[in-house]
Motif scaffolding. Structure first.
Motif, PDB file in Angstrom:
ATOM      1  N   ILE A 142       0.846  -1.195   0.000  1.00 27.62           N
ATOM      2  CA  ILE A 142       0.000   0.000   0.000  1.00 27.62           C
ATOM      3  C   ILE A 142       0.888   1.254   0.000  1.00 27.62           C
ATOM      4  N   THR A 146       1.025   4.046  -2.824  1.00 25.98           N
ATOM      5  CA  THR A 146       0.881   5.464  -2.465  1.00 25.98           C
ATOM      6  C   THR A 146       1.996   6.296  -3.082  1.00 25.98           C
ATOM      7  N   ALA A 147       3.235   5.776  -3.018  1.00 27.40           N
ATOM      8  CA  ALA A 147       4.363   6.521  -3.580  1.00 27.40           C
ATOM      9  C   ALA A 147       4.186   6.699  -5.084  1.00 27.40           C
ATOM     10  N   ALA A 150       1.608   9.222  -5.695  1.00 26.13           N
ATOM     11  CA  ALA A 150       2.160  10.539  -5.381  1.00 26.13           C
ATOM     12  C   ALA A 150       2.961  11.066  -6.559  1.00 26.13           C
ATOM     13  N   LEU A 152       2.654  10.017  -9.859  1.00 31.55           N
ATOM     14  CA  LEU A 152       1.870  10.167 -11.091  1.00 31.55           C
ATOM     15  C   LEU A 152       0.725  11.166 -10.939  1.00 31.55           C
ATOM     16  N   LEU A 227      -9.716  -3.417  -2.189  1.00 30.56           N
ATOM     17  CA  LEU A 227      -9.497  -2.756  -0.903  1.00 30.56           C
ATOM     18  C   LEU A 227      -8.546  -1.576  -1.060  1.00 30.56           C
ATOM     19  N   ALA A 230     -10.237   1.329  -2.942  1.00 27.55           N
ATOM     20  CA  ALA A 230     -11.168   2.025  -2.056  1.00 27.55           C
ATOM     21  C   ALA A 230     -10.411   2.838  -1.010  1.00 27.55           C
ATOM     22  N   SER A 231      -9.316   2.254  -0.460  1.00 31.97           N
ATOM     23  CA  SER A 231      -8.553   2.971   0.566  1.00 31.97           C
ATOM     24  C   SER A 231      -7.933   4.237  -0.007  1.00 31.97           C
ATOM     25  N   PHE A 234     -10.483   6.742  -0.568  1.00 27.17           N
ATOM     26  CA  PHE A 234     -10.967   7.264   0.712  1.00 27.17           C
ATOM     27  C   PHE A 234     -10.071   8.393   1.212  1.00 27.17           C
ATOM     28  N   VAL A 235      -8.753   8.245   1.064  1.00 23.71           N
ATOM     29  CA  VAL A 235      -7.865   9.298   1.546  1.00 23.71           C
ATOM     30  C   VAL A 235      -7.643  10.377   0.485  1.00 23.71           C
ATOM     31  N   GLY A 236      -8.409  10.302  -0.606  1.00 24.34           N
ATOM     32  CA  GLY A 236      -8.371  11.389  -1.584  1.00 24.34           C
ATOM     33  C   GLY A 236      -7.322  11.233  -2.660  1.00 24.34           C
ATOM     34  N   LEU A 237      -6.716  10.043  -2.776  1.00 21.44           N
ATOM     35  CA  LEU A 237      -5.679   9.864  -3.793  1.00 21.44           C
ATOM     36  C   LEU A 237      -6.183   9.108  -5.012  1.00 21.44           C
ATOM     37  N   GLY A 247     -15.122   3.894  -2.080  1.00 21.32           N
ATOM     38  CA  GLY A 247     -14.244   4.513  -1.084  1.00 21.32           C
ATOM     39  C   GLY A 247     -14.436   6.024  -1.045  1.00 21.32           C
ATOM     40  N   LEU A 250     -17.516   6.987   0.843  1.00 16.24           N
ATOM     41  CA  LEU A 250     -17.323   6.954   2.293  1.00 16.24           C
ATOM     42  C   LEU A 250     -16.572   8.184   2.775  1.00 16.24           C
ATOM     43  N   ARG A 254     -18.058  10.962   5.662  1.00 13.96           N
ATOM     44  CA  ARG A 254     -17.483  11.221   6.993  1.00 13.96           C
ATOM     45  C   ARG A 254     -18.023  12.479   7.648  1.00 13.96           C
TER      46      ARG A 254
END
Lengths: 295, 317
Positions: A142, A146-147, A150, A152, A227, A230-231, A234-237, A247, A250, A254
């Protein structure tokens, strides 16, 4: 009494399916998954036929009068923070979660198979390739995804690329391991004696024989890819609103959790049910394809 | 044995160099000019050129990488593009919080996962076993952020027992605010540990030496603890170590849900502001800790399993 008994020949696939059918839970999960896929295709057809009008009118269009309305007969899962039907949004969201997860994993399987079979087949490059894969495996997937996102930039295609890339090493390892066991078998030697080229041996004998672990790991991989998508959303990426990705839904919900429980519960339940069914199918497939593993 | 430990430590070096290079490479080829992020769009060409020189952006990638690693080895992770403050200060302040969260998570996961796995294996195919197995499957499938939101919905908003955000003051306050994030982080891992313990126990239960132990007339509780557990827990220990590494690296979702001031949240905030030195520092810190934990697990494994230890001694590994 002399009787000639007819033995019906069954292929490996048929044999596995016969065993898989006995697992009732796995069959239920498979039906649920098929239902999701059919629904996703139905939304694609509706979008094509109405040229996106239905999508605009019911899935994206806001109706602030009905904002945060609870579940009712007309809207079984209630309305979200902008007065949009949550059930429709979840159904329209299937394609993002499920299909994108599948695309990421299929890509990872294809590239991983190429890398893994090359590494397993040619001793010279094996060490170099597998050390590179070890390095990639040393980064939690994960975090790697994320990297990459970040670098692209956050968007759906980039998330799919990132998750696909992060999943390549595990498939490469699986393929390499089975290539190494298959390589020494007599039928490979026989094929070589008949003059088959390396490429032919890999395509014709090695890949079909390493399918079983790939299929099992693939179904679990799609679950974890869903997953991850969606994750990240969820964190906006990942997928950006107003696209109805689960995601992302959700993430918006919040803010309104205090006022309406259903907008938090429903999209999450959709994610959980799809991942649960994929995991159950994965377990069932493992038992069906390799009965030795069953305890 | 020492030779083996030394060998493993030496083998870790290329992995860490590789990991840092991959991360550095990914983030360096990212589109978008960091200089414009710092100076804004209205900067003059001279100012931009001066800044590029100052940041060393005109050097080739490999030289920049070597310089960066040299600085990191001296505890300098560079200045944040956004705040122009040292990244290492932030990492130093936040890493203990992530470590605390992950430690509590793994303790919870082990404390519930292993006993449940043992119970479920001892009472295979009973009601309890079925409930535990289904429960584990559901927990593995549950997205962490959703579980976190549900816990907030129930325990913070409706019951008001635990805080939903941030980290409390003092020991009691910290522990109080730690409950929900730690439960959220640990649930999936707990289920994985439980499943592993169960299948490992089931394998051990069928071994001949268990029948021998029972035939000798040893009490069942003693058979379970001294003969089954000792053998069954070896693969579980490896798994716990790996899980701890994953918790450290994967805690960013949980940290976001609960606004926990850890490294994971920092990396996500930095991505949104395109703060490359901060992202780089976080990812490298977490990947390197992950590799080190894996190494420790490997060494521990050798101590726990005498068969492996004797293989080291014989020089086979």
């Amino acid at each position: 009494m002399a009787q000639t008994q007819k033995v019906k020949a069954r292929s490996l696939g048929q044999e596995a399916w016969r065993r898989f059918k006995k697992d009732r839970l796995a069959i239920i999960a498979l039906c649920f998954l098929v239902l999701l896929v059919v629904a996703a295709f139905a939304t694609l057809v509706i979008d094509l036929v109405t040229q996106g009008e239905f999508y605009d009118q019911y899935v994206v269009e806001q109706d602030l009068l009905k904002k945060l309305d609870g579940p009712s007969l007309e809207h079984p899962l209630g309305m979200d923070e902008f007065g949009r039907d949550i059930l429709l949004r979840i159904i329209w969201g299937i394609r993002y979660s499920l299909f994108m997860g599948m695309i990421a994993i299929i890509g990872a399987i294809i590239i991983g198979t190429v890398i893994g079979s090359v590494a397993g087949f040619y001793k010279k490059v094996d060490n170099v390739i597998m050390r590179c894969m070890d390095v990639l495996l040393a980064i939690p997937s994960i975090l790697l995804a994320t990297a990459i996102v970040a670098a692209l930039g956050p968007s759906l295609p980039n998330v799919v690329i990132a998750i696909g890339l992060a999943n390549i090493p595990q498939f490469a390892r699986i393929v390499r391991a089975s290539v190494l066991t298959i390589k020494g078998q007599e039928y490979i030697e026989a094929a070589r004696a008949m003059g088959a080229s390396d490429l032919r041996i890999i395509a014709k004998y090695i890949i079909p024989n390493s399918m079983a672990p790939l299929i099992v790991q693939g179904s679990v991989g799609v679950a974890s890819a869903i997953l991850s998508i969606a994750s990240l959303s969820f964190v906006g990426l990942g997928v950006q609103p107003p696209t109805p990705e689960w995601g992302a839904m959700l993430s918006n919900a919040r803010t309104y959790m205090r006022d309406a429980w259903h907008i938090t519960v429903m999209p999450g339940a959709a994610i959980m049910l799809s991942i649960l069914s994929l995991n159950i199918i994965g377990d069932g497939l493992r038992d069906a394809l390799d009965p030795r593993l069953k305890n | 044995m020492y030779k083996f430990v030394l060998k493993r430590i030496v083998m870790l070096i290329p992995v860490i160099i590789g990991v840092t290079f991959v991360v550095f490479f990914i983030l360096s080829v990212a589109p978008g000019d960091p200089v414009l992020t710092i100076l804004g769009d209205g900067a003059t060409d001279e100012a931009i050129e001066q800044m590029r020189e100052e940041l060393g952006l005109n050097d080739p990638l490999l030289i920049r990488y070597v310089n960066y690693i040299w600085d990191v080895l001296h505890g300098d992770f560079g200045l944040s593009y956004k705040t122009r403050l040292p990244v290492s200060d932030q990492l130093l302040a936040r890493f203990p919080n992530t470590l605390l969260l992950a430690s509590c998570g793994i303790v919870l996961a082990i404390a519930f996962g292993i006993p449940l796995g043992i119970l479920s294996a001892k009472k295979q195919y009973t009601f309890l076993d079925n409930v535990a197995t289904v429960g584990a499957l559901v927990s593995v499938s549950m997205p962490k952020f959703w579980l976190g939101l549900l816990l907030v919905l129930i325990f913070s908003l409706n019951l008001g027992v635990f805080p939903s955000q941030g980290m409390g003051e003092g020991v009691v306050g910290t522990l109080h605010s730690l409950v929900l994030p730690a439960v959220t982080l640990s649930t999936g891992f707990m289920a994985t540990i439980m499943r592993m313990t169960r299948s490992s126990m089931l394998e051990t239960i069928r071994q001949d030496y268990i029948s021998t132990a029972r035939a000798k007339g040893i009490k069942e509780s003693q058979v379970t603890i001294r003969h089954m557990l000792k053998n069954a827990l070896i693969p579980v220990i490896t798994l716990c170590g790996l899980q701890f590494g994953h918790m450290l690296g994967g805690s960013m979702i949980t940290e976001t849900v609960f606004s926990w001031p850890g490294v994971g949240r920092y990396v996500l905030d930095s991505i949104k502001t395109k703060d490359t030195p901060a992202i780089l520092g976080c990812v490298i810190l977490m990947s390197v800790s992950f590799s080190i934990i894996n190494l420790l697990v490997d060494i521990l494994y050798g101590y726990v399993d005498p068969r492996i230890k004797s293989q080291y001694k014989a020089g086979k590994l």
